[in-house]
Every structure is written in structure tokens, then in C-alpha cells.
Motif scaffolding. Structure first.
Motif, PDB file in Angstrom:
ATOM      1  N   ALA A  88       0.551   4.053  14.429  1.00 56.17           N
ATOM      2  CA  ALA A  88       0.313   5.501  14.397  1.00 56.17           C
ATOM      3  C   ALA A  88      -0.878   5.839  13.511  1.00 56.17           C
ATOM      4  CB  ALA A  88       1.564   6.225  13.908  1.00 56.17           C
ATOM      5  N   ALA A  89      -0.968   5.179  12.364  1.00 53.26           N
ATOM      6  CA  ALA A  89      -2.089   5.415  11.453  1.00 53.26           C
ATOM      7  C   ALA A  89      -3.407   5.000  12.085  1.00 53.26           C
ATOM      8  CB  ALA A  89      -1.865   4.661  10.146  1.00 53.26           C
ATOM      9  N   SER A  90      -3.400   3.880  12.807  1.00 57.80           N
ATOM     10  CA  SER A  90      -4.603   3.390  13.479  1.00 57.80           C
ATOM     11  C   SER A  90      -5.120   4.383  14.502  1.00 57.80           C
ATOM     12  CB  SER A  90      -4.299   2.049  14.169  1.00 57.80           C
ATOM     13  OG  SER A  90      -5.410   1.568  14.891  1.00 57.80           O
ATOM     14  N   ARG A  91      -4.188   5.109  15.119  1.00 59.80           N
ATOM     15  CA  ARG A  91      -4.567   6.068  16.155  1.00 59.80           C
ATOM     16  C   ARG A  91      -4.980   7.423  15.585  1.00 59.80           C
ATOM     17  NH1 ARG A  91      -2.245   4.364  21.475  1.00 59.80           N
ATOM     18  NH2 ARG A  91      -1.616   2.190  21.169  1.00 59.80           N
ATOM     19  N   GLY A  92      -4.981   7.541  14.256  1.00 62.50           N
ATOM     20  CA  GLY A  92      -5.526   8.740  13.632  1.00 62.50           C
ATOM     21  C   GLY A  92      -4.528   9.736  13.118  1.00 62.50           C
ATOM     22  N   ALA A  93      -3.244   9.321  12.956  1.00 62.94           N
ATOM     23  CA  ALA A  93      -2.248  10.245  12.404  1.00 62.94           C
ATOM     24  C   ALA A  93      -2.707  10.767  11.052  1.00 62.94           C
ATOM     25  CB  ALA A  93      -0.901   9.541  12.267  1.00 62.94           C
ATOM     26  N   GLN A  94      -2.457  12.032  10.800  1.00 62.24           N
ATOM     27  CA  GLN A  94      -2.867  12.642   9.532  1.00 62.24           C
ATOM     28  C   GLN A  94      -2.184  11.976   8.351  1.00 62.24           C
ATOM     29  OE1 GLN A  94      -1.477  16.724   8.123  1.00 62.24           O
ATOM     30  NE2 GLN A  94      -3.552  17.179   8.818  1.00 62.24           N
ATOM     31  N   SER A  95      -0.871  11.712   8.487  1.00 67.44           N
ATOM     32  CA  SER A  95      -0.139  11.025   7.425  1.00 67.44           C
ATOM     33  C   SER A  95       0.998  10.213   8.031  1.00 67.44           C
ATOM     34  CB  SER A  95       0.429  12.025   6.416  1.00 67.44           C
ATOM     35  OG  SER A  95       1.447  12.810   7.001  1.00 67.44           O
ATOM     36  N   VAL A  96       1.249   9.047   7.434  1.00 70.17           N
ATOM     37  CA  VAL A  96       2.350   8.182   7.847  1.00 70.17           C
ATOM     38  C   VAL A  96       3.103   7.755   6.600  1.00 70.17           C
ATOM     39  CG1 VAL A  96       3.033   6.040   9.000  1.00 70.17           C
ATOM     40  CG2 VAL A  96       1.037   7.313   9.831  1.00 70.17           C
ATOM     41  N   THR A  97       4.380   8.117   6.520  1.00 72.43           N
ATOM     42  CA  THR A  97       5.230   7.703   5.406  1.00 72.43           C
ATOM     43  C   THR A  97       6.135   6.589   5.889  1.00 72.43           C
ATOM     44  OG1 THR A  97       5.209   9.930   4.467  1.00 72.43           O
ATOM     45  CG2 THR A  97       6.954   8.447   3.720  1.00 72.43           C
ATOM     46  N   MET A  98       6.021   5.422   5.248  1.00 76.79           N
ATOM     47  CA  MET A  98       6.776   4.242   5.657  1.00 76.79           C
ATOM     48  C   MET A  98       7.797   3.903   4.572  1.00 76.79           C
ATOM     49  SD  MET A  98       3.399   2.221   7.053  1.00 76.79           S
ATOM     50  CE  MET A  98       4.195   0.799   7.741  1.00 76.79           C
ATOM     51  N   VAL A  99       9.041   3.659   5.003  1.00 72.31           N
ATOM     52  CA  VAL A  99      10.153   3.445   4.073  1.00 72.31           C
ATOM     53  C   VAL A  99      10.820   2.106   4.357  1.00 72.31           C
ATOM     54  CG1 VAL A  99      12.334   4.380   3.193  1.00 72.31           C
ATOM     55  CG2 VAL A  99      10.561   5.944   4.059  1.00 72.31           C
ATOM     56  N   ASP A 100      11.101   1.346   3.307  1.00 71.92           N
ATOM     57  CA  ASP A 100      11.889   0.121   3.465  1.00 71.92           C
ATOM     58  C   ASP A 100      12.595  -0.193   2.150  1.00 71.92           C
ATOM     59  OD1 ASP A 100      11.786  -2.151   5.866  1.00 71.92           O
ATOM     60  OD2 ASP A 100      12.488  -2.929   3.935  1.00 71.92           O
ATOM     61  N   MET A 101      13.737  -0.859   2.265  1.00 75.58           N
ATOM     62  CA  MET A 101      14.549  -1.187   1.092  1.00 75.58           C
ATOM     63  C   MET A 101      14.098  -2.456   0.388  1.00 75.58           C
ATOM     64  SD  MET A 101      17.244   0.471  -0.154  1.00 75.58           S
ATOM     65  CE  MET A 101      18.448  -0.774  -0.633  1.00 75.58           C
ATOM     66  N   ALA A 102      13.602  -3.434   1.155  1.00 72.57           N
ATOM     67  CA  ALA A 102      13.336  -4.767   0.619  1.00 72.57           C
ATOM     68  C   ALA A 102      12.031  -4.798  -0.172  1.00 72.57           C
ATOM     69  CB  ALA A 102      13.279  -5.783   1.759  1.00 72.57           C
ATOM     70  N   THR A 103      12.119  -5.287  -1.403  1.00 72.33           N
ATOM     71  CA  THR A 103      10.931  -5.362  -2.267  1.00 72.33           C
ATOM     72  C   THR A 103       9.836  -6.218  -1.642  1.00 72.33           C
ATOM     73  OG1 THR A 103      12.298  -5.086  -4.241  1.00 72.33           O
ATOM     74  CG2 THR A 103      10.105  -6.010  -4.560  1.00 72.33           C
ATOM     75  N   SER A 104      10.201  -7.373  -1.056  1.00 72.38           N
ATOM     76  CA  SER A 104       9.205  -8.265  -0.463  1.00 72.38           C
ATOM     77  C   SER A 104       8.499  -7.599   0.716  1.00 72.38           C
ATOM     78  CB  SER A 104       9.864  -9.574  -0.009  1.00 72.38           C
ATOM     79  OG  SER A 104      10.901  -9.310   0.927  1.00 72.38           O
ATOM     80  N   VAL A 105       9.253  -6.830   1.500  1.00 70.83           N
ATOM     81  CA  VAL A 105       8.666  -6.127   2.648  1.00 70.83           C
ATOM     82  C   VAL A 105       7.712  -5.037   2.170  1.00 70.83           C
ATOM     83  CG1 VAL A 105       9.188  -4.595   4.587  1.00 70.83           C
ATOM     84  CG2 VAL A 105      10.587  -6.628   4.204  1.00 70.83           C
ATOM     85  N   VAL A 106       8.133  -4.268   1.175  1.00 69.54           N
ATOM     86  CA  VAL A 106       7.286  -3.198   0.635  1.00 69.54           C
ATOM     87  C   VAL A 106       6.001  -3.775   0.050  1.00 69.54           C
ATOM     88  CG1 VAL A 106       7.126  -1.445  -1.180  1.00 69.54           C
ATOM     89  CG2 VAL A 106       9.184  -1.584   0.236  1.00 69.54           C
ATOM     90  N   ARG A 107       6.120  -4.899  -0.649  1.00 69.75           N
ATOM     91  CA  ARG A 107       4.930  -5.535  -1.229  1.00 69.75           C
ATOM     92  C   ARG A 107       3.946  -5.933  -0.135  1.00 69.75           C
ATOM     93  NH1 ARG A 107       7.397  -9.521  -3.781  1.00 69.75           N
ATOM     94  NH2 ARG A 107       7.840  -8.219  -5.594  1.00 69.75           N
ATOM     95  N   GLN A 108       4.462  -6.486   0.967  1.00 73.24           N
ATOM     96  CA  GLN A 108       3.572  -6.877   2.057  1.00 73.24           C
ATOM     97  C   GLN A 108       2.940  -5.662   2.726  1.00 73.24           C
ATOM     98  OE1 GLN A 108       3.947 -10.375   4.855  1.00 73.24           O
ATOM     99  NE2 GLN A 108       4.802  -8.765   6.145  1.00 73.24           N
TER     100      GLN A 108
END
Length: 218
Positions: A88-108
Motif C-alpha cells: 500500500a505504501a509503495s502505491r502512494g498511500a498517504q499513511s500506513v500504520t503497521m502493527v505486530d506483537m513480535a519484537t523480531s518481526v517489528v525489528r525487521q
């Protein structure tokens, strides 16, 4: 005496879509970062939306939005690999909020954001339901919400009622599940009663749907 050449090993069988194994990367399908690979962690429950499914889904969304992403505010509640949110961000979305619980996933996800210089992306570590409840309480509204949670854990049942409060008028929810969101007349569960399935399909073991609040469906 020279040894006879051994036969080459048989090619491994193809793994079904969303089966127990998957490639260690997916690719962004379109937009500014088209063809950019996204690494996929070998984390429990991480099940990235396959490229061909994502292409279909974004064609659906483009049709609904007339391919206009410039003012789109997007919430990805179970970000995982980031395939949906970064698409979605690549296609030009004004803002994208991404949520995840896992620390390793968030770091990546943070690493990918930095490499892409994705200033339109915000990444939060937290429980999807808690984040959604907090956003609804402060009156935050989105044009598009991605719901691709682990299956068989009633995440859709708990999140979809909240999404009604989180969507702008005419907003869309993309939902993946292990079963079709379709029931005989009169058997639709309460958590699904306020939603209209406007597009749906199945690939391998995954059912995917584009939803809109019934009050917004003409």
C-alpha cells in the motif's frame, strides 16, 4: 573404472499456497518499490500473503478506489512480513500504520522501512486488538484496514466489530481466513452481520475477502 553418473534428485513437490512451508521472501507487486524483495522471518504463525493473491487483492482495491491512493490512510493490524502494508505504501498511500506483537518481526519491519526510506509508514509493537480499541476511542478513521491474523483463534470475530468504528465512509477491510465468510440466510454470526462481502476468492488453503460496511454499500 569410472563410476556411472548418478541420477539427479527429483524436484521437490510444489508447496500449496499458505501451506506449512513458504519462500523466505515475497515481492512488492506494484508502485514505487515494485519487484523489491521483502524477507520473511521463520517465525511461528507468520504466513505472508502470496504475491499472486496480493496482486488480485490490490486489483480489487484499485477498482474500488479508482486507483487513487494519494489520500489513503491504511491500518495493517497483523503486519507480519509487511507485504500488505508496504504494498500500500509503495502505491502512494498517504499513511500506513503497521502493527505486530513480535519484537523480531517489528525489528525487521523497521529495517525494511529504513532501507526503503518509507516515510509514509509507521510501525507499532503491540496487541492488534488493543491498538484498534485505542484508535477507535480517539476517533481515528482509516480508508483501508488489513486483517490477516492467525487462523482458528477468533481474531476476525473480535476485530471486525471494531473495524466498523475505525473506517471512513466507504472504507474497505481486507480479511484473510481459514474458511469462507459466507453463511446461509439467517445463520450469519453477529460479528459479521454488519458487513457485506463485495469480493472473495480462494487460493490453496486461504480464503480472502474484501469487505465493506453494509451501510456504505449502494
Amino acid at each position: 573404472m569410472p563410476k556411472k553418473p548418478t541420477k539427479s534428485a527429483a524436484k521437490p513437490a510444489k508447496v500449496p499456497v499458505h501451506g506449512p512451508q513458504h519462500s523466505n521472501q515475497v515481492r512488492i507487486i506494484g508502485g514505487l518499490w515494485k519487484r523489491t524483495p521483502l524477507p520473511v522471518l521463520a517465525a511461528q504463525g507468520l504466513r505472508p500473503t502470496p504475491d499472486r493473491v496480493r496482486e488480485t487483492v490490490f486489483n480489487w482495491i484499485n477498482h474500488q478506489r479508482d486507483a487513487n491512493w494519494a489520500d489513503a490512510q491504511v491500518l495493517d493490524l497483523y503486519a507480519g512480513s509487511g507485504a500488505l502494508g508496504f504494498e500500500a505504501a509503495s502505491r502512494g498511500a498517504q499513511s500506513v500504520t503497521m502493527v505486530d506483537m513480535a519484537t523480531s518481526v517489528v525489528r525487521q519491519l523497521e529495517d525494511i522501512k529504513a532501507k526503503l526510506k518509507a516515510d509514509n509508514v509507521q510501525i507499532l509493537r503491540g496487541d492488534a486488538l488493543v491498538v484498534a480499541q485505542a484508535a477507535a476511542a480517539r476517533g481515528q478513521k482509516y480508508d483501508l484496514i488489513f486483517l490477516d491474523p492467525p487462523y482458528q483463534q477468533e481474531f476476525l470475530e473480535r476485530n471486525l466489530p471494531l473495524c466498523v468504528r475505525l473506517l471512513k465512509e466507504g472504507g474497505l477491510v481486507y480479511a484473510e481466513s481459514g474458511a469462507a465468510l459466507a453463511w446461509p440466510d439467517g445463520d450469519t454470526p453477529d460479528w459479521m452481520a454488519g458487513w457485506e462481502v463485495i469480493r472473495a476468492d480462494k487460493a490453496g488453503m486461504v480464503f480472502y475477502h474484501l469487505l465493506q460496511a453494509k451501510s456504505a454499500v449502494v
